[in-house]
Design a protein around this motif. Structure first.
Motif, PDB file in Angstrom:
ATOM      1  N   GLU A  23       0.390  -5.171   7.267  1.00  0.00           N
ATOM      2  CA  GLU A  23       0.465  -6.308   6.345  1.00  0.00           C
ATOM      3  C   GLU A  23       0.916  -5.848   4.966  1.00  0.00           C
ATOM      4  O   GLU A  23       1.766  -6.487   4.332  1.00  0.00           O
ATOM      5  CB  GLU A  23      -0.900  -7.001   6.259  1.00  0.00           C
ATOM      6  N   THR A  24       0.383  -4.740   4.508  1.00  0.00           N
ATOM      7  CA  THR A  24       0.782  -4.184   3.215  1.00  0.00           C
ATOM      8  C   THR A  24       2.261  -3.837   3.227  1.00  0.00           C
ATOM      9  O   THR A  24       2.994  -4.181   2.293  1.00  0.00           O
ATOM     10  CB  THR A  24      -0.058  -2.936   2.890  1.00  0.00           C
ATOM     11  N   HIS A  27       4.442  -6.946   2.899  1.00  0.00           N
ATOM     12  CA  HIS A  27       4.501  -7.493   1.539  1.00  0.00           C
ATOM     13  C   HIS A  27       5.401  -6.658   0.635  1.00  0.00           C
ATOM     14  O   HIS A  27       6.219  -7.212  -0.116  1.00  0.00           O
ATOM     15  CB  HIS A  27       3.091  -7.563   0.926  1.00  0.00           C
ATOM     16  N   ILE A  28       5.259  -5.357   0.695  1.00  0.00           N
ATOM     17  CA  ILE A  28       6.066  -4.478  -0.161  1.00  0.00           C
ATOM     18  C   ILE A  28       7.538  -4.585   0.218  1.00  0.00           C
ATOM     19  O   ILE A  28       8.415  -4.647  -0.643  1.00  0.00           O
ATOM     20  CB  ILE A  28       5.551  -3.021  -0.082  1.00  0.00           C
ATOM     21  N   ARG A  32       7.373  -7.684  -3.028  1.00  0.00           N
ATOM     22  CA  ARG A  32       6.206  -7.947  -3.871  1.00  0.00           C
ATOM     23  C   ARG A  32       5.731  -6.660  -4.539  1.00  0.00           C
ATOM     24  O   ARG A  32       5.874  -5.581  -3.987  1.00  0.00           O
ATOM     25  CB  ARG A  32       5.083  -8.551  -3.032  1.00  0.00           C
ATOM     26  N   TYR A  34       2.689  -4.143  -6.179  1.00  0.00           N
ATOM     27  CA  TYR A  34       1.366  -3.742  -5.697  1.00  0.00           C
ATOM     28  C   TYR A  34       0.342  -4.800  -6.089  1.00  0.00           C
ATOM     29  O   TYR A  34      -0.518  -5.168  -5.296  1.00  0.00           O
ATOM     30  CB  TYR A  34       0.954  -2.394  -6.287  1.00  0.00           C
ATOM     31  N   THR A  37       0.757  -7.984  -4.019  1.00  0.00           N
ATOM     32  CA  THR A  37       0.284  -7.699  -2.669  1.00  0.00           C
ATOM     33  C   THR A  37      -1.241  -7.686  -2.642  1.00  0.00           C
ATOM     34  O   THR A  37      -1.867  -8.289  -1.767  1.00  0.00           O
ATOM     35  CB  THR A  37       0.835  -6.352  -2.173  1.00  0.00           C
ATOM     36  N   HIS A  40      -2.687 -11.206  -2.927  1.00  0.00           N
ATOM     37  CA  HIS A  40      -2.474 -11.981  -1.702  1.00  0.00           C
ATOM     38  C   HIS A  40      -3.416 -11.538  -0.594  1.00  0.00           C
ATOM     39  O   HIS A  40      -3.900 -12.360   0.195  1.00  0.00           O
ATOM     40  CB  HIS A  40      -1.026 -11.850  -1.240  1.00  0.00           C
ATOM     41  N   LYS A  45      -5.337  -3.260  -6.465  1.00  0.00           N
ATOM     42  CA  LYS A  45      -4.025  -2.612  -6.362  1.00  0.00           C
ATOM     43  C   LYS A  45      -4.189  -1.142  -5.971  1.00  0.00           C
ATOM     44  O   LYS A  45      -3.290  -0.557  -5.372  1.00  0.00           O
ATOM     45  CB  LYS A  45      -3.211  -2.772  -7.641  1.00  0.00           C
ATOM     46  N   VAL A  48      -4.145  -1.069  -2.195  1.00  0.00           N
ATOM     47  CA  VAL A  48      -2.754  -1.212  -1.730  1.00  0.00           C
ATOM     48  C   VAL A  48      -2.049   0.128  -1.858  1.00  0.00           C
ATOM     49  O   VAL A  48      -1.354   0.573  -0.933  1.00  0.00           O
ATOM     50  CB  VAL A  48      -2.010  -2.314  -2.521  1.00  0.00           C
TER      51      VAL A  48
END
Length: 76
Positions: A23-24, A27-28, A32, A34, A37, A40, A45, A48
């Motif tokens: 999932e991380t 997003h990256i 997006r 840190y 992400t 969300h 951070k 993340v």
């Protein structure tokens, strides 16, 4: 659902990514930051950053561009 990576002509697979790591990465790869992400996903951070360091170590990836390329190739 864990993600195991393997190249088509090899028998060895890279370490599996945990669902939150996937999932991380998604997003990256979507561009997006840190902080975006983290918000969300309901994380700090720093968490993340830890996930991304873990992904880079598992897959021997050094740059965000490589992470993005991987995410695209995996359909994330």
């Amino acid at each position: 659902m864990s993600l195991a990576l393997a190249t088509p002509n090899t028998e060895t697979a890279a370490p599996a990514l945990a669902p939150r790591e996937q999932e991380t990465l998604r997003h990256i790869a979507a561009g997006r930051t840190y902080l975006q992400t983290a918000r969300h996903m309901g994380l700090s951070k720093h968490t993340v950053d830890a996930y991304l360091r873990r992904i880079r170590a598992k897959l021997n990836i050094n740059s965000t561009a490589e992470l993005t390329r991987l995410a695209i190739s995996l359909g994330l």
